[in-house]
Design an enzyme around this catalytic site. Structure first.
Site, PDB file in Angstrom:
ATOM      1  N   TYR A 134       2.759  13.675 -10.235  1.00 24.78           N
ATOM      2  CA  TYR A 134       1.666  12.691 -10.178  1.00 24.78           C
ATOM      3  C   TYR A 134       0.545  13.142 -11.123  1.00 24.78           C
ATOM      4  O   TYR A 134       0.020  12.347 -11.913  1.00 24.78           O
ATOM      5  CB  TYR A 134       1.143  12.526  -8.747  1.00 24.78           C
ATOM      6  CG  TYR A 134      -0.009  11.539  -8.677  1.00 24.78           C
ATOM      7  CD1 TYR A 134       0.184  10.189  -8.958  1.00 24.78           C
ATOM      8  CD2 TYR A 134      -1.298  11.968  -8.342  1.00 24.78           C
ATOM      9  CE1 TYR A 134      -0.871   9.284  -8.925  1.00 24.78           C
ATOM     10  CE2 TYR A 134      -2.361  11.070  -8.296  1.00 24.78           C
ATOM     11  CZ  TYR A 134      -2.147   9.723  -8.592  1.00 24.78           C
ATOM     12  OH  TYR A 134      -3.197   8.832  -8.567  1.00 24.78           O
ATOM     13  N   ARG A 172       3.827  -8.099  -4.895  1.00 26.13           N
ATOM     14  CA  ARG A 172       3.808  -8.834  -3.616  1.00 26.13           C
ATOM     15  C   ARG A 172       3.131 -10.192  -3.786  1.00 26.13           C
ATOM     16  O   ARG A 172       1.898 -10.301  -3.761  1.00 26.13           O
ATOM     17  CB  ARG A 172       3.116  -7.982  -2.547  1.00 26.13           C
ATOM     18  CG  ARG A 172       3.977  -6.797  -2.105  1.00 26.13           C
ATOM     19  CD  ARG A 172       3.211  -5.834  -1.236  1.00 26.13           C
ATOM     20  NE  ARG A 172       2.220  -5.066  -1.979  1.00 26.13           N
ATOM     21  CZ  ARG A 172       1.359  -4.219  -1.437  1.00 26.13           C
ATOM     22  NH1 ARG A 172       1.354  -4.032  -0.141  1.00 26.13           N
ATOM     23  NH2 ARG A 172       0.501  -3.557  -2.193  1.00 26.13           N
TER      24      ARG A 172
HETATM   25  P1  NDP Z   1      -2.759   0.958  -3.589  1.00 31.83           P
HETATM   26  O1  NDP Z   1      -1.439   1.503  -3.121  1.00 31.83           O
HETATM   27  O2  NDP Z   1      -3.651   0.327  -2.590  1.00 31.83           O
HETATM   28  O3  NDP Z   1      -2.529  -0.061  -4.789  1.00 31.83           O
HETATM   29  C1  NDP Z   1      -1.557   0.157  -5.774  1.00 31.83           C
HETATM   30  C2  NDP Z   1      -1.363  -1.135  -6.554  1.00 31.83           C
HETATM   31  O4  NDP Z   1      -0.411  -0.875  -7.617  1.00 31.83           O
HETATM   32  C3  NDP Z   1      -0.802  -2.244  -5.703  1.00 31.83           C
HETATM   33  O5  NDP Z   1      -1.464  -3.451  -6.003  1.00 31.83           O
HETATM   34  C4  NDP Z   1       0.657  -2.319  -6.111  1.00 31.83           C
HETATM   35  O6  NDP Z   1       1.118  -3.660  -6.053  1.00 31.83           O
HETATM   36  C5  NDP Z   1       0.579  -1.890  -7.589  1.00 31.83           C
HETATM   37  N1  NDP Z   1       1.879  -1.376  -8.017  1.00 31.83           N
HETATM   38  C6  NDP Z   1       2.485  -0.241  -7.580  1.00 31.83           C
HETATM   39  N2  NDP Z   1       3.706  -0.134  -8.144  1.00 31.83           N
HETATM   40  C7  NDP Z   1       3.853  -1.233  -8.946  1.00 31.83           C
HETATM   41  C8  NDP Z   1       4.900  -1.706  -9.770  1.00 31.83           C
HETATM   42  N3  NDP Z   1       6.056  -1.033  -9.898  1.00 31.83           N
HETATM   43  N4  NDP Z   1       4.740  -2.862 -10.454  1.00 31.83           N
HETATM   44  C9  NDP Z   1       3.588  -3.561 -10.310  1.00 31.83           C
HETATM   45  N5  NDP Z   1       2.549  -3.169  -9.547  1.00 31.83           N
HETATM   46  C10 NDP Z   1       2.697  -2.020  -8.861  1.00 31.83           C
HETATM   47  O7  NDP Z   1      -3.491   2.197  -4.282  1.00 31.83           O
HETATM   48  P2  NDP Z   1      -4.896   2.329  -5.048  1.00 31.83           P
HETATM   49  O8  NDP Z   1      -5.624   1.060  -5.085  1.00 31.83           O
HETATM   50  O9  NDP Z   1      -5.557   3.508  -4.507  1.00 31.83           O
HETATM   51  O10 NDP Z   1      -4.353   2.711  -6.506  1.00 31.83           O
HETATM   52  C11 NDP Z   1      -4.715   2.023  -7.670  1.00 31.83           C
HETATM   53  C12 NDP Z   1      -4.778   3.017  -8.821  1.00 31.83           C
HETATM   54  O11 NDP Z   1      -5.795   3.976  -8.542  1.00 31.83           O
HETATM   55  C13 NDP Z   1      -3.494   3.799  -9.043  1.00 31.83           C
HETATM   56  O12 NDP Z   1      -3.282   3.919 -10.440  1.00 31.83           O
HETATM   57  C14 NDP Z   1      -3.817   5.165  -8.436  1.00 31.83           C
HETATM   58  O13 NDP Z   1      -3.061   6.191  -9.019  1.00 31.83           O
HETATM   59  C15 NDP Z   1      -5.291   5.279  -8.775  1.00 31.83           C
HETATM   60  N6  NDP Z   1      -6.064   6.217  -7.992  1.00 31.83           N
HETATM   61  C16 NDP Z   1      -6.122   6.120  -6.623  1.00 31.83           C
HETATM   62  C17 NDP Z   1      -6.867   7.038  -5.912  1.00 31.83           C
HETATM   63  C18 NDP Z   1      -6.925   7.030  -4.409  1.00 31.83           C
HETATM   64  O14 NDP Z   1      -7.330   8.062  -3.835  1.00 31.83           O
HETATM   65  N7  NDP Z   1      -6.589   5.960  -3.751  1.00 31.83           N
HETATM   66  C19 NDP Z   1      -7.650   8.076  -6.597  1.00 31.83           C
HETATM   67  C20 NDP Z   1      -7.479   8.100  -8.018  1.00 31.83           C
HETATM   68  C21 NDP Z   1      -6.746   7.183  -8.674  1.00 31.83           C
HETATM   69  P3  NDP Z   1       2.539  -4.135  -5.485  1.00 31.83           P
HETATM   70  O15 NDP Z   1       3.000  -3.113  -4.482  1.00 31.83           O
HETATM   71  O16 NDP Z   1       2.270  -5.488  -4.896  1.00 31.83           O
HETATM   72  O17 NDP Z   1       3.393  -4.208  -6.681  1.00 31.83           O
HETATM   73  C1  8X3 Z   2      -5.509  10.035  -6.196  1.00 29.96           C
HETATM   74  C2  8X3 Z   2      -6.401  11.152  -5.760  1.00 29.96           C
HETATM   75  O1  8X3 Z   2      -6.416  13.627  -5.186  1.00 29.96           O
HETATM   76  O2  8X3 Z   2      -4.754  12.240  -4.090  1.00 29.96           O
HETATM   77  O3  8X3 Z   2      -5.278  10.055  -7.554  1.00 29.96           O
HETATM   78  O4  8X3 Z   2      -4.515  12.815  -6.407  1.00 29.96           O
HETATM   79  S1  8X3 Z   2      -5.470  12.519  -5.353  1.00 29.96           S
END
Ligand code: NDP
Ligand code: 8X3
Length: 253
Positions: free
Chosen positions: A153, A36
């Protein structure tokens, strides 16, 4: 003096955004990436207040050619990347294995696993040539445990955990630090993406507990990367106090 540069994937929201800001506050110049472009511009404005430079790259981590081309456009002064934060990723769907969709499975494997590899492949050779660098891979509690309907996942995040350990071994001769960060429940756009824009369902994940914030994770990443170069915080699990495991969460009714 040379620029200290950090490269953060998935910087358009959540953990990636907060990490880009936290690393800027440590004095790193930031390469912020995501799909984005408008969000990247907003982030650029916010980070510029920290007095560092920001360069944005707009690509989908699923496309190896796009990843390569974007990184190849970096000017010479931005090529010595000291920190790579492999954060881009999401869950898509929460379904039993017998009814999960191929589209969701492909998205999770292609983004969370293959995307991390494509980006790493472009950046690691420079770190190896310089015998220095720090890689932070964002895993999850879902990469340490499996929960019902988490199937693909969880598999993708177990793969991130395995790749983190493998990178640490293969990059050991070059003094490159590899850090695995494994959060539990963090309130970001994560659940909105998982539930395809269903705000009520997304909010219900965090209702009745105090989840982690993206800033909680970013602060920990900033702490980990700023340890002295002989110290690696190899494997960091961060949970909200209300969470004891992937499936045990204390909620107030
Ligand atoms: P968000 O959805 O807020 O952020 C996800 C980010 O990943 C966005 O900036 C998005 O950018 C980017 N992204 C997704 N798909 C693509 C793609 N195809 N190409 C490029 N960029 C991509 O989620 P989180 O901040 O929570 O997630 C970040 C990381 O943390 C992930 O790896 C997630 O699995 C991990 N995580 C999250 C947890 C939670 O509970 N939130 C817990 C544990 C781990 P854009 O859409 O602009 O491309
Ligand atoms: C994100 C946390 O518990 O939804 O990785 O998988 S959980």
């Amino acid at each position: 003096m040379e620029k200290k540069i950090a490269f953060v994937t998935g910087a358009t929201s959540g953990i990636g955004w907060a990490t880009a800001v936290a690393l800027a506050q440590l004095g790193y110049h930031i390469i912020a990436t995501g799909r984005r472009q408008l969000k990247l511009q907003d982030l650029q404005k916010e980070i510029s207040k920290e007095g560092v430079d920001v360069l944005t790259l707009n690509f989908d981590v699923r496309d190896p050619q796009a990843v390569k081309e974007a990184i190849n456009t970096l000017p010479d002064s931005w090529r010595k990347i000291e920190i790579l934060v492999n954060n881009a990723g999401n869950a898509h769907g929460l379904d039993p294995i017998q009814t999960g969709s191929l589209e969701d499975w492909d998205a999770m494997v292609d983004i969370n696993v293959k995307g991390l590899l494509y980006v790493s492949k472009e950046i690691i050779p420079g770190m190896v040539a310089r015998s220095s660098g720090t890689i932070v891979n964002i895993g999850s509690i879902a990469g340490k445990e499996v929960y019902p309907m988490g199937n693909v996942y969880c598999a993708s995040k177990h793969a991130v955990d395995a790749l983190t350990k493998g990178m640490r071994m293969d990059l050991n001769p070059y003094g490159i630090r590899v850090i695995g960060v494994h959060p539990g429940l963090v309130e970001t756009e994560f659940s909105l993406v998982r539930f395809k824009g269903d705000e009520d369902r997304s909010k219900s994940v965090y209702k009745g507990l105090q989840p982690l914030t993206a800033e909680d994770i970013a602060e920990t990443i900033a702490f980990a990367v700023s340890r002295p170069s002989h110290v690696v915080l190899a494997d960091i699990m961060i949970l909200p106090t209300a969470q004891a495991s992937a499936t045990l969460v204390k909620k107030n009714s």
